[in-house]
Design an enzyme around this catalytic site. Structure first.
Site, PDB file in Angstrom:
ATOM      1  N   GLU A  43       0.827  -1.206   0.000  1.00 12.54           N
ATOM      2  CA  GLU A  43       0.000   0.000   0.000  1.00 12.54           C
ATOM      3  C   GLU A  43       0.865   1.262   0.000  1.00 12.54           C
ATOM      4  OE1 GLU A  43      -3.024   0.449  -0.676  1.00 12.54           O
ATOM      5  OE2 GLU A  43      -3.621  -1.646  -0.704  1.00 12.54           O
ATOM      6  N   TYR A 124      -6.698   6.684   3.754  1.00 11.13           N
ATOM      7  CA  TYR A 124      -6.881   5.617   2.769  1.00 11.13           C
ATOM      8  C   TYR A 124      -6.065   4.379   3.143  1.00 11.13           C
ATOM      9  CZ  TYR A 124      -5.752   2.548  -0.935  1.00 11.13           C
ATOM     10  OH  TYR A 124      -5.535   1.383  -1.617  1.00 11.13           O
ATOM     11  N   ASP A 142      -9.604   4.675  -3.090  1.00 12.61           N
ATOM     12  CA  ASP A 142      -8.424   5.163  -3.813  1.00 12.61           C
ATOM     13  C   ASP A 142      -8.907   5.774  -5.133  1.00 12.61           C
ATOM     14  OD1 ASP A 142      -9.025   3.055  -5.468  1.00 12.61           O
ATOM     15  OD2 ASP A 142      -7.032   2.166  -5.435  1.00 12.61           O
ATOM     16  N   CYS A 194     -13.471  -0.512 -15.519  1.00  9.63           N
ATOM     17  CA  CYS A 194     -13.982   0.871 -15.444  1.00  9.63           C
ATOM     18  C   CYS A 194     -12.785   1.821 -15.558  1.00  9.63           C
ATOM     19  CB  CYS A 194     -14.736   1.073 -14.132  1.00  9.63           C
ATOM     20  SG  CYS A 194     -15.687   2.599 -14.114  1.00  9.63           S
ATOM     21  N   CYS A 201     -17.999  -1.053 -20.393  1.00  7.72           N
ATOM     22  CA  CYS A 201     -19.280  -1.182 -19.688  1.00  7.72           C
ATOM     23  C   CYS A 201     -20.028  -2.462 -20.069  1.00  7.72           C
ATOM     24  CB  CYS A 201     -20.159   0.032 -19.968  1.00  7.72           C
ATOM     25  SG  CYS A 201     -19.395   1.572 -19.435  1.00  7.72           S
ATOM     26  N   CYS A 204     -19.142  -5.153 -17.810  1.00  6.42           N
ATOM     27  CA  CYS A 204     -19.117  -4.793 -16.390  1.00  6.42           C
ATOM     28  C   CYS A 204     -20.287  -5.422 -15.639  1.00  6.42           C
ATOM     29  CB  CYS A 204     -19.169  -3.274 -16.251  1.00  6.42           C
ATOM     30  SG  CYS A 204     -19.148  -2.752 -14.533  1.00  6.42           S
ATOM     31  N   CYS A 210     -25.419   1.097 -12.603  1.00  8.14           N
ATOM     32  CA  CYS A 210     -24.570   2.253 -12.887  1.00  8.14           C
ATOM     33  C   CYS A 210     -25.358   3.377 -13.573  1.00  8.14           C
ATOM     34  CB  CYS A 210     -23.406   1.816 -13.772  1.00  8.14           C
ATOM     35  SG  CYS A 210     -22.294   3.171 -14.136  1.00  8.14           S
TER      36      CYS A 210
END
Ligand code: SF4
Length: 343
Positions: A43, A124, A142, A194, A201, A204, A210
């Site tokens: 991270e 975060y 994020d 995405c 899409c 997805c 969405c």
């Protein structure tokens, strides 16, 4: 359950079980969570650096320092040199301070509040570690998650003001169970489906949820405020050579590229500072220009070269043939390329 009655989290986790990325710091879905040290390290490395760039660093790093205790005992200069190329050197200094704090505590805290108290761990990173390493429910946002969620909910407010709304929306879809997998699934969806441009899409699994897809304008999100131009600063990098060796210095701990081994530099100024701050008087010749973007300003540096006499003693005289081993930050690596281009 009928697919149309699944929640966003259920749909996403179902997709993640089949399409998750395999990364050296992760555990596959359904297996015990990864070592907290590896989650924390990844991270910190991934803050503002791409996965493809981090992977080789992560593997070399964990082979050399496989635990908090090993890293806590490392020499500062070795850690700074191993970090060279990942940028943002304050992160390396915080990384070492954090490893030492964790070694003193005996273990990495498992709560967001405990994690946030450590050096270099912001909201975060604390949320990501709590979720991924310890399975705690945490709202992890994020840049990838920001993009996915701003599209899912068609959040019209521009960034950065929209962050509160994006976080609140992410909270509404974060599940109590598998929060770590959910966070990683959102990150994976953002980086593989995405995407910033041309989101896929039609592939997805969240298409039916969405709003941006339904309004046919996914790329309009997240809405961004108009960008301010970064200030332009100027500097000089000095390449002083004698007997096949080049003069290197250690930068002061505080300030830009603090604590790093470097070529001598003059001040960063609003106009070209010429030979101001040169390590010694000589017939300095300008041989090229290097540019580097930092967070708060863009820097353009003239590269100047001169031969050094025997009386110049300060600093470290590093063999030119082994300059690649000196662990110099990217700005100086660019200057070396200019010098090598002259040979
Ligand atoms: Fe992103 Fe398109 Fe999926 Fe919406 S449908 S989350 S815009 S990939």
């Amino acid at each position: 359950m009928d697919a149309k009655h699944l929640s966003v989290a259920e749909r996403l986790l179902d997709w993640y079980d089949r399409h998750h990325r395999s990364l050296p710091w992760r555990s596959p879905p359904g297996t015990p969570p990864p070592d907290p040290y590896r989650v924390w390290l990844s991270e910190v490395m991934l803050q503002q650096t791409q996965v493809a760039s981090v992977r080789p660093y992560f593997e070399a790093w964990t082979a050399r320092w496989p635990s908090f205790a090993a890293l806590a005992a490392a020499d500062d200069a070795d850690v700074m040199a191993a970090w060279a190329g990942l940028g943002y050197y304050a992160r390396a200094r915080n990384l070492l301070a954090c490893a030492r704090a964790v070694a003193a505590l005996g273990a990495l805290p498992d709560s967001e509040a405990g994690l946030r108290a450590l050096p270099g761990i912001g909201d975060y990173t604390a949320a990501a570690i709590a979720a991924i390493a310890f399975g705690r429910r945490a709202v992890v946002v994020d840049a990838n998650v920001e993009r996915v969620v701003s599209r899912l909910f068609a959040i019209a407010e521009p960034l950065p003001a929209a962050r509160a709304a994006i976080r609140a929306a992410t909270d509404t879809i974060t599940p109590d169970d598998r929060a770590g997998d959910f966070a990683q699934a959102m990150m994976d969806l953002g980086s593989t489906v995405c995407t910033v441009r041309n989101p896929r899409c039609l592939l997805c699994s969240l298409r039916d949820d969405c709003v941006a897809f339904q309004t046919a304008a996914p790329e309009a999100f997240p809405v961004k405020a108009a960008k301010k131009a970064k200030p332009q600063r100027h500097g000089t990098l000095f390449w002083a050579e004698r007997d096949g060796r080049v003069l290197l210095v250690r930068r002061p701990d505080k300030g830009l590229l603090g604590g790093m081994r470097a070529l001598p530099t003059g001040p960063w100024s609003d106009s070209d500072p010429g030979t101001e701050g040169a390590p010694f008087s000589a017939d300095w010749r300008a041989i090229g220009l290097v540019r580097h973007g930092f967070t708060h300003f863009d820097l353009a540096c003239t590269v100047m070269v001169a031969d050094a006499g025997d009386d110049v003693a300060q600093g470290e005289w590093w063999p030119v043939a082994k300059i690649a081993d000196a662990g110099l930050p990217t700005l100086f690596a660019r200057a070396i390329a200019v010098v090598e281009g002259m040979r």
